[in-house]
Structures are given as structure tokens and as C-alpha cells.
Design a protein around this motif. Structure first.
Motif, PDB file in Angstrom:
ATOM      1  N   ALA A 281       1.026  -1.198   0.141  1.00  0.00           N
ATOM      2  CA  ALA A 281       0.047  -0.033   0.077  1.00  0.00           C
ATOM      3  C   ALA A 281       0.977   1.129  -0.138  1.00  0.00           C
ATOM      4  CB  ALA A 281      -1.094  -0.029   1.147  1.00  0.00           C
ATOM      5  N   TRP A 282       0.311   2.382  -0.484  1.00  0.00           N
ATOM      6  CA  TRP A 282       0.952   3.706  -0.180  1.00  0.00           C
ATOM      7  C   TRP A 282       0.361   4.187   1.151  1.00  0.00           C
ATOM      8  CZ3 TRP A 282       4.475   4.048  -3.162  1.00  0.00           C
ATOM      9  CH2 TRP A 282       4.509   3.928  -4.615  1.00  0.00           C
ATOM     10  N   GLY A 283       1.406   4.743   1.926  1.00  0.00           N
ATOM     11  CA  GLY A 283       0.830   5.451   3.011  1.00  0.00           C
ATOM     12  C   GLY A 283       1.468   6.720   3.052  1.00  0.00           C
ATOM     13  N   ILE A 284       0.765   7.865   3.554  1.00  0.00           N
ATOM     14  CA  ILE A 284       1.175   9.252   3.564  1.00  0.00           C
ATOM     15  C   ILE A 284       1.614   9.555   4.785  1.00  0.00           C
ATOM     16  CG2 ILE A 284       0.622  11.497   3.033  1.00  0.00           C
ATOM     17  CD1 ILE A 284      -1.135  10.448   0.858  1.00  0.00           C
ATOM     18  N   PRO A 285       2.857   9.837   5.289  1.00  0.00           N
ATOM     19  CA  PRO A 285       3.143  10.049   6.854  1.00  0.00           C
ATOM     20  C   PRO A 285       2.649  11.432   7.267  1.00  0.00           C
ATOM     21  CG  PRO A 285       5.244   9.293   5.667  1.00  0.00           C
ATOM     22  CD  PRO A 285       4.168   9.447   4.428  1.00  0.00           C
ATOM     23  N   LYS A 286       2.216  11.327   8.326  1.00  0.00           N
ATOM     24  CA  LYS A 286       1.535  12.611   8.892  1.00  0.00           C
ATOM     25  C   LYS A 286       2.549  13.886   9.046  1.00  0.00           C
ATOM     26  CE  LYS A 286      -2.058  14.020  11.456  1.00  0.00           C
ATOM     27  NZ  LYS A 286      -3.624  13.803  10.976  1.00  0.00           N
ATOM     28  N   GLY A 287       1.944  14.864   8.714  1.00  0.00           N
ATOM     29  CA  GLY A 287       2.882  16.178   8.556  1.00  0.00           C
ATOM     30  C   GLY A 287       3.657  16.020   7.170  1.00  0.00           C
ATOM     31  N   ALA A 288       3.344  15.053   6.167  1.00  0.00           N
ATOM     32  CA  ALA A 288       4.075  15.403   5.038  1.00  0.00           C
ATOM     33  C   ALA A 288       3.856  16.650   4.326  1.00  0.00           C
ATOM     34  CB  ALA A 288       3.528  14.246   3.896  1.00  0.00           C
ATOM     35  N   LYS A 289       5.000  17.097   3.592  1.00  0.00           N
ATOM     36  CA  LYS A 289       5.082  18.451   3.364  1.00  0.00           C
ATOM     37  C   LYS A 289       4.487  18.622   2.034  1.00  0.00           C
ATOM     38  CE  LYS A 289       9.553  19.653   5.183  1.00  0.00           C
ATOM     39  NZ  LYS A 289       9.884  18.409   6.095  1.00  0.00           N
ATOM     40  N   ASN A 290       4.427  17.600   1.146  1.00  0.00           N
ATOM     41  CA  ASN A 290       3.591  17.728   0.066  1.00  0.00           C
ATOM     42  C   ASN A 290       2.316  16.649   0.144  1.00  0.00           C
ATOM     43  OD1 ASN A 290       5.548  19.493  -1.493  1.00  0.00           O
ATOM     44  ND2 ASN A 290       7.049  17.752  -1.032  1.00  0.00           N
ATOM     45  N   LYS A 291       1.669  16.671   0.876  1.00  0.00           N
ATOM     46  CA  LYS A 291       0.523  15.812   1.315  1.00  0.00           C
ATOM     47  C   LYS A 291      -0.618  15.807  -0.028  1.00  0.00           C
ATOM     48  CE  LYS A 291      -3.078  16.798   3.811  1.00  0.00           C
ATOM     49  NZ  LYS A 291      -3.736  17.290   5.097  1.00  0.00           N
ATOM     50  N   VAL A 292      -0.966  16.856  -0.556  1.00  0.00           N
ATOM     51  CA  VAL A 292      -1.852  17.078  -1.581  1.00  0.00           C
ATOM     52  C   VAL A 292      -1.118  16.379  -2.681  1.00  0.00           C
ATOM     53  CG1 VAL A 292      -3.171  18.800  -3.058  1.00  0.00           C
ATOM     54  CG2 VAL A 292      -2.595  19.190  -0.577  1.00  0.00           C
ATOM     55  N   ASN A 293       0.156  16.605  -3.031  1.00  0.00           N
ATOM     56  CA  ASN A 293       0.577  15.977  -4.374  1.00  0.00           C
ATOM     57  C   ASN A 293       0.768  14.510  -3.967  1.00  0.00           C
ATOM     58  OD1 ASN A 293       0.947  18.313  -5.565  1.00  0.00           O
ATOM     59  ND2 ASN A 293       3.293  18.716  -5.331  1.00  0.00           N
ATOM     60  N   ALA A 294       0.906  13.978  -2.904  1.00  0.00           N
ATOM     61  CA  ALA A 294       0.959  12.577  -2.768  1.00  0.00           C
ATOM     62  C   ALA A 294      -0.507  11.971  -2.658  1.00  0.00           C
ATOM     63  CB  ALA A 294       1.329  12.276  -1.109  1.00  0.00           C
ATOM     64  N   MET A 295      -1.426  12.696  -2.460  1.00  0.00           N
ATOM     65  CA  MET A 295      -2.679  12.021  -2.866  1.00  0.00           C
ATOM     66  C   MET A 295      -2.843  11.958  -4.112  1.00  0.00           C
ATOM     67  SD  MET A 295      -4.408  11.770   0.165  1.00  0.00           S
ATOM     68  CE  MET A 295      -4.455  12.362   2.074  1.00  0.00           C
ATOM     69  N   LYS A 296      -2.610  13.048  -5.025  1.00  0.00           N
ATOM     70  CA  LYS A 296      -2.569  12.874  -6.492  1.00  0.00           C
ATOM     71  C   LYS A 296      -2.089  11.827  -7.050  1.00  0.00           C
ATOM     72  CE  LYS A 296      -3.712  17.798  -6.817  1.00  0.00           C
ATOM     73  NZ  LYS A 296      -3.170  19.219  -7.392  1.00  0.00           N
ATOM     74  N   PHE A 297      -0.717  11.734  -6.562  1.00  0.00           N
ATOM     75  CA  PHE A 297      -0.173  10.493  -7.248  1.00  0.00           C
ATOM     76  C   PHE A 297      -0.598   9.059  -6.683  1.00  0.00           C
ATOM     77  CE2 PHE A 297       3.145   7.051  -6.964  1.00  0.00           C
ATOM     78  CZ  PHE A 297       3.851   7.055  -7.947  1.00  0.00           C
ATOM     79  N   ALA A 298      -1.179   8.994  -5.554  1.00  0.00           N
ATOM     80  CA  ALA A 298      -1.668   7.927  -5.024  1.00  0.00           C
ATOM     81  C   ALA A 298      -2.792   7.427  -6.038  1.00  0.00           C
ATOM     82  CB  ALA A 298      -2.172   7.747  -3.542  1.00  0.00           C
ATOM     83  N   ALA A 299      -3.501   8.246  -6.330  1.00  0.00           N
ATOM     84  CA  ALA A 299      -4.961   8.561  -7.277  1.00  0.00           C
ATOM     85  C   ALA A 299      -4.311   7.887  -8.668  1.00  0.00           C
ATOM     86  CB  ALA A 299      -5.520   9.685  -7.131  1.00  0.00           C
ATOM     87  N   TYR A 300      -3.361   8.634  -9.037  1.00  0.00           N
ATOM     88  CA  TYR A 300      -2.734   8.172 -10.246  1.00  0.00           C
ATOM     89  C   TYR A 300      -2.419   7.053 -10.493  1.00  0.00           C
ATOM     90  CZ  TYR A 300       0.097   8.257 -14.749  1.00  0.00           C
ATOM     91  OH  TYR A 300       0.648   7.980 -15.762  1.00  0.00           O
ATOM     92  N   SER A 301      -1.442   6.545  -9.566  1.00  0.00           N
ATOM     93  CA  SER A 301      -0.822   5.154  -9.673  1.00  0.00           C
ATOM     94  C   SER A 301      -1.903   3.954  -9.744  1.00  0.00           C
ATOM     95  CB  SER A 301       0.142   5.179  -8.618  1.00  0.00           C
ATOM     96  OG  SER A 301      -0.329   5.195  -7.465  1.00  0.00           O
ATOM     97  N   THR A 302      -2.949   4.275  -9.184  1.00  0.00           N
ATOM     98  CA  THR A 302      -3.869   3.096  -9.127  1.00  0.00           C
ATOM     99  C   THR A 302      -4.919   3.276 -10.010  1.00  0.00           C
ATOM    100  OG1 THR A 302      -4.988   4.375  -7.347  1.00  0.00           O
ATOM    101  CG2 THR A 302      -3.475   2.682  -6.599  1.00  0.00           C
TER     102      THR A 302
END
Length: 370
Positions: A281-302
Motif C-alpha cells: 500500500a501507499w501510506g502518507i506520513p503525518k505531516g508530509a510537506k507535499n501531502k496534496v501531491n502525494a494524494m494525487k500520485f496515489a490516485a494516479y498510480s492506481t
């Protein structure tokens, strides 16, 4: 807190005591003659942006495949730069969050790793499922992570060992009269979890009745095979070497490892029946500086096509139900997410193992010495 050195199908990594295993290495690189991979030509505006996303992976050929399968296309389509870091590890996530120095925006981990850490504190961001493709099955979604790849723990055997007879399921693995020869199974010396599910199915428990695990019944079943198991392996290369060297005729194995054995001409096959379907799985660590971009990548990769591209590069499966439309029939024959194979597998219950791992492993270790 005590750490365990965990051997996953991606190799060794340090992990917190109750994490679940991840994937497998080495992977088979795509052959130069392989058919062209499908391409993503556009993405929703909601997945576009600026800046960067820092992603921790398991490195090696897995990261190389991810680079081609979705890091590079995502950069071009989204405008977001991907920076990949090998060495994903839940203990590092824990330390980063606790110190406030979160160097990763996203980490490839097992569902068990994420769930275990989250039970101990607030270590991950919730996933924004409004962005995620509808083709991703509900089984692969959970509050603090998005599963992005599936693999299987299965029975493998030498095809020249039984005069044409084919083992199918764990009752046959346990049947040393019909299928004579030495066996190998997973041990716990490197932090692994015993294959209790296999012991139960060998004893006649139906796959859909495996969980919650009847621990006493599983150990009673283990008693019947113990003398025939010559190796309790702890790294993914071991069962492949044992089969290659004819030291065993059957073993449990991570499905991706078998591609290398078969490519080398060793007469070995997988029996998918009653294997365990596991996930990363993808997990986004709490306090990630680029949380929004991580969410976008998680969505794209799946999305369907990026998932198909990964499955074409390594023998692991997709979490998007629409991906199979982009994968040739010949490739589907080796993927645990292919409908004909997936229907034979048992969904691994990470929740049960997080609650029971310590007691089971302690008992298993004592049992091995008895």
C-alpha cells in the motif's frame, strides 16, 4: 521498542514488531521484445499540480519498474516532479513523524505496517478517496492507506518429481505418500509469520473458514508435516535455490520469485490453489510537506493503465479491476490479480495477524525446538 529484521518478497528491511510482509525481489526486467506498454494520454485536472512529491520505495528492480510504469508518466501529465527514495521502512516513518522531520511524502509499505503504526499513534494521513478511480476495489481501500499492488504466497513444486501428478492445495503438500520428498516452509528467524493458514487448509478447513485462525488446530496440523520440512526459510531466494538444487520437491514461495526459476529452465510450477493474496500500500506520513501531491500520485498510480504497466513489468497484480483490459492474456496467466487465479486465493487477514502475531510466533518458535 524492539525491532525485527523482516524479509519480504522485496528483500530485507527493518520493521516494527507487528508489521505485515510486503513484496518480492529480484524482479524480472521486461524483455526487450515485450509488447509496448499502454499509455496514459490524459488525466483529470484534479490530479495536476506543481512542485514535487517524495516517494519512498523498496528500491531495486521494483523502483526501476515504478519509474517507467508511473513516475515518469505522472511527471509529464501532472506537472509534479517525482523524487524516489529506496529503502521504505515503517520504523523510519515512525521516527520522522515523532521528530517532525518528515522527509517522505509517501511510503510503500504493507497494509499491516500502516495499520500497526496507526494503532500506536497518529502516524499517517487519511486518504482522499474522492480522487481515487472507481475501478479500485473496496477491499483495497482503508482509512490510512491505499493498496497499490497484490502478490501471492503459494505452493511451488518441481514438475519432474511426481511422475506427472500435480499437487493442488495444502492437503497435497501435506501428503508425503502421494507426493514423496522433502519440503520447505516459511520460518520466523528473520521476523516472518508462520503459515498457519496453510496448516489449517491442509487439515480440511475451507478457505473461507480460515479466519479467525484456530491456533491449536493449526499446530496439530503442523505436527504432521514437521519431519518432512527440511528448511524453514527466511529469505525469498532460499526456496527457489532449494527447488533448483533438488533439495526439496515442494515449498511455499512468493509468486514473483518463480519467474526467475522458470527463466533459468528449472522444471518448476506454481499451484495457485489456496494461496494467500497479500498486498502492498501507499501510506502518507503525518505531516508530509507535499501531502496534496502525494494524494494525487496515489490516485494516479492506481488508475487502470498505470496499474497494468506495473503488472507488465513485474509478475504482481493490479488493484484496479479495469487493468486487465490492458494486459495480454498470456501475461494474465502469471498474475495473482487475474480473475481465474484470484478466485483460487485467500485474502490475507492483516487485522487478525496484528492482534495475534506475538503469541503465535512465540508458540511457533517453541514448537520448532520441541
Amino acid at each position: 521498542m524492539r525491532k525485527h529484521r523482516f524479509n519480504t518478497p522485496f528483500g530485507r528491511r527493518t520493521a516494527l514488531g507487528l508489521l505485515g510482509t510486503g513484496l518480492a525481489a529480484p524482479f524480472i526486467r521486461p524483455a526487450s521484445a515485450q509488447a509496448a506498454w499502454p499509455e496514459v494520454t490524459s488525466i483529470p485536472d484534479a490530479l495536476k499540480g506543481t512542485g514535487e512529491v517524495r516517494i519512498a520505495t523498496f528500491g531495486g528492480t521494483m523502483q526501476e519498474t515504478q519509474q517507467r510504469a508511473y513516475f515518469e508518466p505522472f511527471e509529464k501529465l501532472s506537472g509534479i516532479k517525482v523524487r524516489a527514495f529506496p529503502g521504505s521502512d515503517p520504523t523510519k516513518v515512525k521516527a520522522m513523524v515523532e521528530t517532525g522531520n518528515v522527509e517522505w511524502d509517501m511510503a510503500q509499505l504493507s497494509r499491516g505496517s500502516i495499520m500497526n503504526l496507526q494503532k500506536r499513534g497518529d502516524y499517517f494521513e487519511k486518504i482522499d478517496y474522492d480522487l481515487v478511480d472507481s475501478g479500485v476495489d473496496a477491499a483495497y481501500r482503508f482509512e490510512y492507506g491505499l493498496e497499490m499492488l497484490v502478490w501471492a504466497q503459494v505452493l511451488a513444486y518441481r514438475t519432474d518429481a511426481f511422475k506427472g501428478a500435480v499437487p493442488k492445495g495444502w492437503a497435497d503438500f501435506w501428503d508425503t505418500k502421494k507426493f514423496p520428498g522433502d519440503r520447505a516452509m516459511v520460518g520466523t528467524s528473520a521476523g516472518g509469520w508462520p503459515e498457519m493458514e496453510f496448516a489449517l487448509m491442509a487439515a480440511g478447513v475451507a478457505p473461507e473458514k480460515v479466519y479467525p485462525i484456530d491456533i491449536d488446530k493449526a499446530f496439530a496440523s503442523y505436527d504432521k508435516i514437521k519431519k518432512d520440512v527440511i528448511k524453514w526459510w527466511d529469505t525469498g531466494a532460499v526456496p527457489i535455490q532449494l527447488l533448483t538444487d533438488r533439495e526439496v520437491v515442494m515449498t511455499t514461495v512468493w509468486n514473483g520469485r518463480m519467474a526467475a526459476l522458470q527463466a533459468a529452465g528449472v522444471p518448476g510450477e506454481i499451484s495457485w490453489s489456496q494461496g494467500l493474496l497479500k498486498r502492498d500500500a501507499w501510506g502518507i506520513p503525518k505531516g508530509a510537506k507535499n501531502k496534496v501531491n502525494a494524494m494525487k500520485f496515489a490516485a494516479y498510480s492506481t488508475m487502470a493503465i498505470p496499474q497494468a504497466r506495473v503488472a507488465l513489468g513485474i509478475p504482481y497484480g493490479s488493484v484496479n479491476n479495469k487493468s486487465n483490459e490492458y494486459i495480454p492474456a498470456e501475461r494474465l496467466k502469471v498474475l495473482p490479480s487475474a480473475p481465474d487465479i484470484k478466485s483460487q486465493l485467500v485474502n490475507y487477514d492483516y487485522d487478525w495477524w496484528i492482534d495475534n502475531r506475538e503469541a503465535v510466533v512465540n508458540r511457533f518458535n517453541k514448537w520448532l525446538l520441541s
